[in-house]
Enzyme design. Structure first.
Site, mmCIF file in Angstrom:
data_model
loop_
_atom_site.group_PDB
_atom_site.id
_atom_site.type_symbol
_atom_site.label_atom_id
_atom_site.label_comp_id
_atom_site.label_asym_id
_atom_site.label_seq_id
_atom_site.Cartn_x
_atom_site.Cartn_y
_atom_site.Cartn_z
ATOM 1 C CG ASP A 44 -41.355 -148.379 23.105
ATOM 2 O OD1 ASP A 44 -41.540 -148.850 21.967
ATOM 3 O OD2 ASP A 44 -42.269 -147.869 23.796
ATOM 4 C CB SER A 45 -39.513 -152.786 19.572
ATOM 5 O OG SER A 45 -38.536 -152.040 18.877
ATOM 6 C CG ASP A 83 -40.144 -145.271 20.604
ATOM 7 O OD1 ASP A 83 -40.962 -144.336 20.512
ATOM 8 O OD2 ASP A 83 -40.431 -146.459 20.354
ATOM 9 C CE LYS A 113 -41.661 -144.767 17.323
ATOM 10 N NZ LYS A 113 -42.778 -145.090 18.251
ATOM 11 C CD GLU A 115 -46.474 -146.230 21.454
ATOM 12 O OE1 GLU A 115 -47.501 -146.481 22.129
ATOM 13 O OE2 GLU A 115 -45.570 -147.055 21.248
ATOM 14 C CD GLU A 182 -46.950 -150.868 15.632
ATOM 15 O OE1 GLU A 182 -46.332 -149.900 16.110
ATOM 16 O OE2 GLU A 182 -46.814 -152.038 16.044
HETATM 17 O O1 KIV Z 1 -40.557 -149.434 19.158
HETATM 18 C C1 KIV Z 1 -40.550 -149.625 17.943
HETATM 19 O O2 KIV Z 1 -39.767 -150.400 17.398
HETATM 20 C C2 KIV Z 1 -41.534 -148.907 17.158
HETATM 21 C C3 KIV Z 1 -41.635 -149.236 15.701
HETATM 22 C C4 KIV Z 1 -42.319 -150.531 15.538
HETATM 23 C C5 KIV Z 1 -42.300 -148.161 14.924
HETATM 24 O O3 KIV Z 1 -42.228 -148.088 17.670
#
Ligand code: KIV
Length: 277
Positions: A44-45, A83, A113, A115, A182
């Site tokens: 989600d970056s 994510d 993934k 959090e 992280e």
């Molecule tokens: O969203 C993302 O890119 C991430 C990574 C930094 C692990 O969660």
């Protein structure tokens, strides 16, 4: 066959380092896949490095699915991990399951993934029980940036370190196949990596993790708003792009692009006929 979670878990047992990179589009995913990177995270970056938001919080399921489909089309061997964005897995287990299933069914990802640690362990168990592999993510969790009070190193006090260890163990017990650490002090990340049987994938967590993940735009020098301390720039693609775009601009202005090489011809008699009328 794509990379499986068993292969990733085996890599930890064999002491083989695991590499993971983010990708958000077909072309980049293809290059990453061909380079042999086994894990591609559609992070989600995306919100920061592709969509231009200040945080990951505005990112939606629609955004994530759109990009996950492109990454899945671009890769053949890597495991594609979607994510789960902010608030798509917290409210209820139903939400967590439905949105995880969308990544697999519509996005063509092979895993998701999310959090959190102890606080999301029940959701992780439910998703895994439905046959969807889950990667955890603890330490600096950008979706909780307002609660954390900024991008700070996590787990520095005894109490905070113990909490991170509990989170990692809760994720392992809930069935997660790996966990991202992280922005965690390197000695603590090493301690956690030695305390659990599933692989740890570090970002700003030192060399003692079982693997490393980076945001592809950071290591390529493509995202120029800031360079995170944990990132190493292996190239300066933004400079290469800027030079090429300026050259194109200058060529068009000067009339030196396009040339005959980039143009198409036709029978000249047709133009002559057009000019007669
Ligand atoms: O969203 C993302 O890119 C991430 C990574 C930094 C692990 O969660």
């Amino acid at each position: 066959m794509r990379i499986s979670i068993n292969l990733i878990k085996d890599m930890k047992q064999k002491g083989e380092k695991i590499t993971m990179l983010t990708a958000y589009d077909y072309t980049t995913a293809k290059i990453i896949d061909e380079a042999g990177i086994p894990l591609i995270l559609v992070g989600d970056s995306l919100g920061n490095v592709v969509l231009g938001y200040e945080s990951t919080i505005p990112v939606t399921m629609a955004d994530m699915l759109h990009h996950t489909k492109a990454v899945a089309r671009g890769s053949r061997k890597a495991m594609v991990i979607g994510d789960l964005p902010f608030m798509t897995y917290h409210i209820s287990s139903e939400d967590a399951l439905r949105n995880s299933a969308r990544f697999i069914q519509e996005g063509n990802a092979q895993a998701v993934k999310l959090e959190g640690g102890v606080n999301v362990a029940d959701k992780v168990r439910k998703i895994v029980d439905c046959g969807i592999p889950v990667m955890g993510h603890i330490g600096l969790t950008p979706q909780s940036i307002n609660q954390l009070g900024g991008f700070k190193v996590q787990g520095k006090s005894l109490e905070a370190a113990r909490k991170l260890i509990d989170d990692a163990k809760a994720l392992e017990e809930a069935g997660a196949f790996a966990v991202v650490l992280e922005t965690v002090p390197a000695p603590l990340a090493t301690f956690i990596s030695q305390s659990i049987n599933i692989p740890t994938i570090g970002i700003g967590a030192g060399a003692g993790c079982d693997g490393q993940v980076q945001v592809v735009s950071d290591i390529l020098g493509l995202f120029t708003d800031f360079v995170p301390r944990h990132a190493k720039q292996y190239a300066r693609i933004a400079d290469i792009m800027s030079n090429a775009i300026t050259e194109y601009y200058n060529d068009v202005k000067a009339g030196s692009f396009p040339t005959d090489k980039q143009s198409f011809s036709m029978d000249e008699s047709i133009i002559a006929e057009l000019e007669r009328r």
